[in-house]
Design a protein around this motif. Structure first.
Motif, mmCIF file in Angstrom:
data_model
loop_
_atom_site.group_PDB
_atom_site.id
_atom_site.type_symbol
_atom_site.label_atom_id
_atom_site.label_comp_id
_atom_site.label_asym_id
_atom_site.label_seq_id
_atom_site.Cartn_x
_atom_site.Cartn_y
_atom_site.Cartn_z
ATOM 1 N N THR A 28 0.492 -1.261 -0.120
ATOM 2 C CA THR A 28 -0.350 0.388 0.042
ATOM 3 C C THR A 28 1.143 1.790 -0.196
ATOM 4 O O THR A 28 0.552 2.001 -0.498
ATOM 5 C CB THR A 28 -1.134 -0.015 1.149
ATOM 6 N N TYR A 44 -7.656 2.191 -6.607
ATOM 7 C CA TYR A 44 -7.962 1.002 -5.790
ATOM 8 C C TYR A 44 -8.024 -0.315 -6.505
ATOM 9 O O TYR A 44 -8.007 -0.829 -6.208
ATOM 10 C CB TYR A 44 -8.732 0.946 -4.329
ATOM 11 N N PHE A 70 -11.651 4.661 5.005
ATOM 12 C CA PHE A 70 -11.481 5.067 4.038
ATOM 13 C C PHE A 70 -11.974 6.816 3.962
ATOM 14 O O PHE A 70 -13.231 6.518 3.658
ATOM 15 C CB PHE A 70 -11.252 4.629 2.938
ATOM 16 N N ALA A 100 -5.042 0.762 5.934
ATOM 17 C CA ALA A 100 -4.889 -0.662 5.366
ATOM 18 C C ALA A 100 -4.781 -1.515 5.869
ATOM 19 O O ALA A 100 -4.647 -2.714 5.947
ATOM 20 C CB ALA A 100 -4.275 -0.476 3.583
ATOM 21 N N ASP A 126 -4.177 6.266 5.287
ATOM 22 C CA ASP A 126 -5.041 4.786 4.427
ATOM 23 C C ASP A 126 -4.398 4.159 4.417
ATOM 24 O O ASP A 126 -4.515 2.986 4.922
ATOM 25 C CB ASP A 126 -5.490 5.917 2.705
#
Ligand SMILES: Nc1ncnc2c1ncn2[C@@H]1O[C@H](COP(=O)(O)OP(=O)(O)OP(=O)(O)O)[C@@H](O)[C@H]1O
Ligand SMILES: [Mg+2]
Lengths: 530, 312
Positions: free
Chosen positions: A32, A487, A109, A59, A55
């Motif tokens: 990520t 994404y 998110f 994740a 973020d």
């Protein structure tokens, strides 16, 4: 090893678990941080680097939690998982539904959709562990308490696989019904409430890919010839169409024609040209097998693209051919923006009917034309499978040497597969051209071949409905989920990997015999008897 | 292609004459003359000639690596022989020269069918499909090369006939009940017999079987004997049989050809071959050579030079 002991309360290998969790965190972080963490933004006067470590952190946290749940489930702590996952799901759903803007910063998110996916994932865990909990409560054979964890672990995926096998077998057997329902749904789609131009456009795209998938399915799924350059036929179809349909095409200008040829003439022409290209490619390369064939077809795909790029006098190279009109209807044009000159000798359909022009109507027309075409493709494939040539394709996939010993001409049989497959690619290319109103070599890169192949592989080799499902998953969802931005590809890749792990032969891989001696019912009864 | 000074066909006549037990009655269906196959420096078959007759079972035996499968591969077009003539003579037809034909034509036009040493079924297709695919050329014509078949005109009837043919053969091998199961779900012995049934569905005049009894238990082996005898007697075709299992060979073959290191070392009826010192030597090993040198040499020379009456 301590970690393999199934029941709660027994000593657990803490170090192993920590390593597992740490490893997960590390992998997710590595993925990520590069894909999500740094985001290059266009701002006025330059670009800026957007750092989104929140973020990345969420994740990683989510990955740790999910992995933790998986570990807990493996050790039989279903209750803990069920409770915590249900709680997470509930919190997420409630805050998404009723929280408003106030809770938004507290959710992991920024994208709404991701939150929902997360909620669904947690709910899935809650349900899954609850089901397992219920199953364990059932009276079991004596000594089951000492049953090995491996056996338990092994049983569940097997059961799932068997379930999916049964599902795909049912789907294949009831293909007629499912197909009819799907078709009705597809026919009603443009008139459903909430369907706007964007959705229609996506639907046309999905249908194009379904056709491509079905075409490639003949070559790869039935005949077993791995074709990595299928995009070549798509390109040949699109360009054959564009060269005759667009008034801007260099070819028509050379010929001195001011108007493009009708959609309804260009379409079969494009199919024919693609089929010829298929046979022309097939002729020299079909002696090759397996990997060698794949490599040569890959090269052919690139050759076509490079030719289109450089044959400027015919294809306008990288500039592409624009101004490709939508299909005409009953001899009337369905375009609106006609210049004065062409307006004089063309009548537009909406004027003839006295309607207001609506871009959606044109798209709906295109949608129905491609739907009809897809239906014809499907009819053809289903029918041809039951003909000698179709059986010979499958036999060739199974064993070419045996085919030769039975008097089947392998070259001709492969060529027909290549030709038919290419023809459908050509049709799809035509639809692509009219939908975009513009073709350029850029649209026909290798990645396109890979996506089409992915549709076939994911759907399950040889499965018609599988291709439909896979086209939805691979083309439809990413288009609908544009909100997810970058994404998107992460999800695309992730779900591909998961599906391939779960069902390596493809989602709906099940082969239904092309002919039966005893009929289905008789088989079921003898099957249960023996 | 063949050396001109050796046009006569050696073998049969002399051998049969010497045992007084010829194969008179059957017509020469297949005539192999001076067949030689080289792979680079390796001579897999070295100047082998023999005949297989109609309505007879001709066995080809020999130790491992003797070149038996290679003979089949030459016959069915998988290899192009280095030297030699392979003539298939059917009643009332022009002879077919197999060495000149493409593999798939040999099956389709000359009607030579074969099975393989390591079974080659279509594993993920059903038994019935396996047998229907074998009738491809016939059905292809019936479906108007797909064009007519797409719209279904007149094709259904032909397909029904093909299914009946398949049913007939499934009955012969006792697998009608399993017609709709995948071929790879069958036990090994059944797969072997299915492969024979599939070959028979091509309606051959010569059936070449490569070690059909390999890996069978005695009961399956007996079933196989019955099936082969049935095919020979009822369908009146020639059978060429590669086999290691001597019980099968001695029981059912009418005529045996023995190969060793690519050469033919013996040729005659089972009784003759069983007692042929050259065969005993090849099968029992070199140490016997000292005991039998003269007889062997005589016999080999008889093999190579004997015989007149070659067909043109
Ligand atoms: N394609 C090939 N290339 C090179 N050599 C080959 C080829 N095919 C066969 N051979 C060689 O030819 C010789 C004869 O092989 P073949 O398979 O005909 O023997 P066989 O009599 O069938 O033996 P087995 O009883 O083991 O089946 C062997 O030495 C083999 O290695
Ligand atoms: Mg062999």
């Amino acid at each position: 090893m301590a970690a393999t002991i199934p029941h709660a309360g027994r000593p657990v290998d803490r170090r192993g678990i920590l390593i597992e969790l740490g490893g997960t965190a590390l992998v997710v972080f590595a993925l990520t941080v590069s894909l999500v963490g740094f985001h290059i933004k266009d701002i006025s006067g330059g670009i800026a680097l957007d750092l989104r470590f929140v973020d990345v952190a969420s994740a990683v946290a989510i990955a740790i939690v999910v992995r933790g749940w998986l570990i807990l489930m493996r050790h039989g702590h279903h209750r803990v998982v069920a409770a915590s996952a249900a709680a997470v799901a509930a919190v997420l759903v409630v805050s998404l539904l009723f929280g408003g803007a106030g809770v938004q910063p507290w959710l992991p998110f920024k994208a709404q959709l991701l939150q929902w996916l997360l909620a669904v994932l947690s709910a899935g865990f809650a349900i899954g562990s609850a089901v397992r909990m219920a199953r364990e409560r059932r009276p079991v054979l004596s000594g089951a308490g000492a049953a090995q964890d491996g056996a338990q672990d092994g049983a569940a995926p097997d059961e799932q696989a068997a379930l999916m096998d049964r599902v795909s077998a049912q789907v294949q057997r009831n293909a007629l019904w499912i197909g009819a329902v799907l078709f009705l749904a597809a026919a009603a789609f443009p008139f459903m409430p909430g369907v706007n131009l964007q959705y229609l456009d996506i639907a046309v795209l999905v249908l194009t890919y379904i056709m491509l998938g079905w075409g490639l399915n003949i070559v790869v799924g039935l005949a077993g010839l791995l074709d990595l350059g299928y995009v070549a036929f798509y390109a040949v179809g699109a360009y054959s169409f564009a060269l005759f349909a667009s008034p801007d095409s260099p070819l028509l200008q050379d010929l001195g024609w001011t108007e493009g040829v009708s959609f309804w003439l260009c379409l079969p022409f494009a199919g024919l040209m693609a089929a010829l290209a298929g046979v022309a490619l097939g002729f020299p390369v079909l002696r090759l097998r397996g990997d060698y064939l794949a490599i040569v077809t890959l090269g052919f795909g690139e050759m076509i693209r490079v030719t289109l790029l450089n044959f400027y006098s015919l294809t306008k190279g990288p500039d592409g051919i624009s101004n490709i009109p939508p299909p005409s209807l009953l001899g009337y044009s369905t375009q609106s923006k006609m210049d004065e000159e062409t307006l004089e000798n063309t009548t537009e359909f909406h004027t003839a009917m006295g309607w207001e022009f609506d871009q959606a109507d044109t798209t709906i027309l295109l949608y129905f034309v491609i739907l009809a075409m897809a239906l014809a493709t499907n009819f053809f494939t289903v029918r041809v499978r039951k003909l000698p040539v179709g059986r010979a394709w499958e036999a060739l996939r199974e064993d070419e040497i045996a085919c030769r010993s039975l008097g089947i001409n392998p070259t001709n049989t492969k060529l027909t597969a290549f030709g038919f497959g290419a023809m459908f690619g050509g049709f799809a290319g035509s639809f692509f051209a009219t939908r975009q109103t513009f073709v350029s070599p850029e649209s026909f890169t290798f990645i396109e071949s890979a996506v089409i192949l992915a549709i076939v592989v994911l759907g399950g080799f040889g499965s018609q409905i599988g291709v439909v499902v896979a086209a939805f998953l691979l083309i439809g969802l990413p288009e609908i989920f544009r909100e997810l931005q970058e994404y998107r590809m992460l999800f695309f890749g992730g779900s591909m990997v998961l599906i391939m792990l779960w069902r390596p032969a493809g989602l709906l891989a099940h082969r239904e015999p092309t002919i039966r001696m005893h009929g289905r019912r008789a088989r079921a009864s003898t099957g249960s008897g023996g | 292609m063949t050396a001109p000074e050796r046009m006569e066909l050696p073998g049969d006549t002399a051998v049969n004459g010497s045992t007084g037990n010829g194969n008179a009655g059957g017509a020469p269906l297949l005539t192999v003359e001076h067949l030689t196959m080289r792979f680079g420096g390796l001579v897999a078959i070295d100047d082998v000639s023999f005949r297989a007759e109609d309505r007879k079972i001709t066995a080809i035996i020999g130790p491992n690596g003797a070149g038996k499968t290679t003979v089949f591969n030459c016959l069915t077009g998988f290899y192009k022989p280095t030297v030699g003539r392979l003539t298939l003579q059917r009643e009332g037809r022009a002879p077919a020269y197999l060495e000149r034909m493409e593999g798939f034509r040999i099956a389709g036009e000359a009607r030579v069918a074969r099975t393989f040493q390591n079974i080659r079924l279509f594993p993920k297709m059903t038994l019935l499909e396996n047998l229907v695919v074998a009738q491809h050329n016939k059905l292809m014509r019936a479906s108007g090369y797909t064009v007519r078949g797409l719209f279904g005109f007149g094709y259904g009837r032909e397909e029904q006939k093909a299914v009946e043919q398949a049913r007939y053969w499934l009955e012969q091998i006792g697998l009608v009940d399993r017609a709709d199961d995948d071929a790879d779900s069958l036990p090994y012995g059944d797969q072997r017999r299915l492969e024979i049934a599939r070959a028979m569905c091509t309606e051959p005049v010569l059936l070449c079987l490569d070690e059909p009894a390999a890996g069978l238990n005695p009961r399956e082996s007996a079933d196989l004997n019955a099936l082969l005898t049935f095919i020979r007697n009822e369908h009146r075709i020639g059978i060429l049989l590669i086999e290691h299992d001597m019980s099968v060979v001695m029981q059912i073959s009418d005529h045996i050809v023995v190969l060793d290191y690519g050469r033919k070392i013996s040729d005659g009826d089972p009784e003759f071959v069983r007692q042929d010192p050259a065969v005993i030597r090849a099968y029992l090993g070199e140490e016997e050579e000292e005991d039998l040198p003269d007889i062997v040499r005589q016999d080999l020379s008889a093999d190579d030079a004997g015989g007149a009456g070659a067909p043109s």
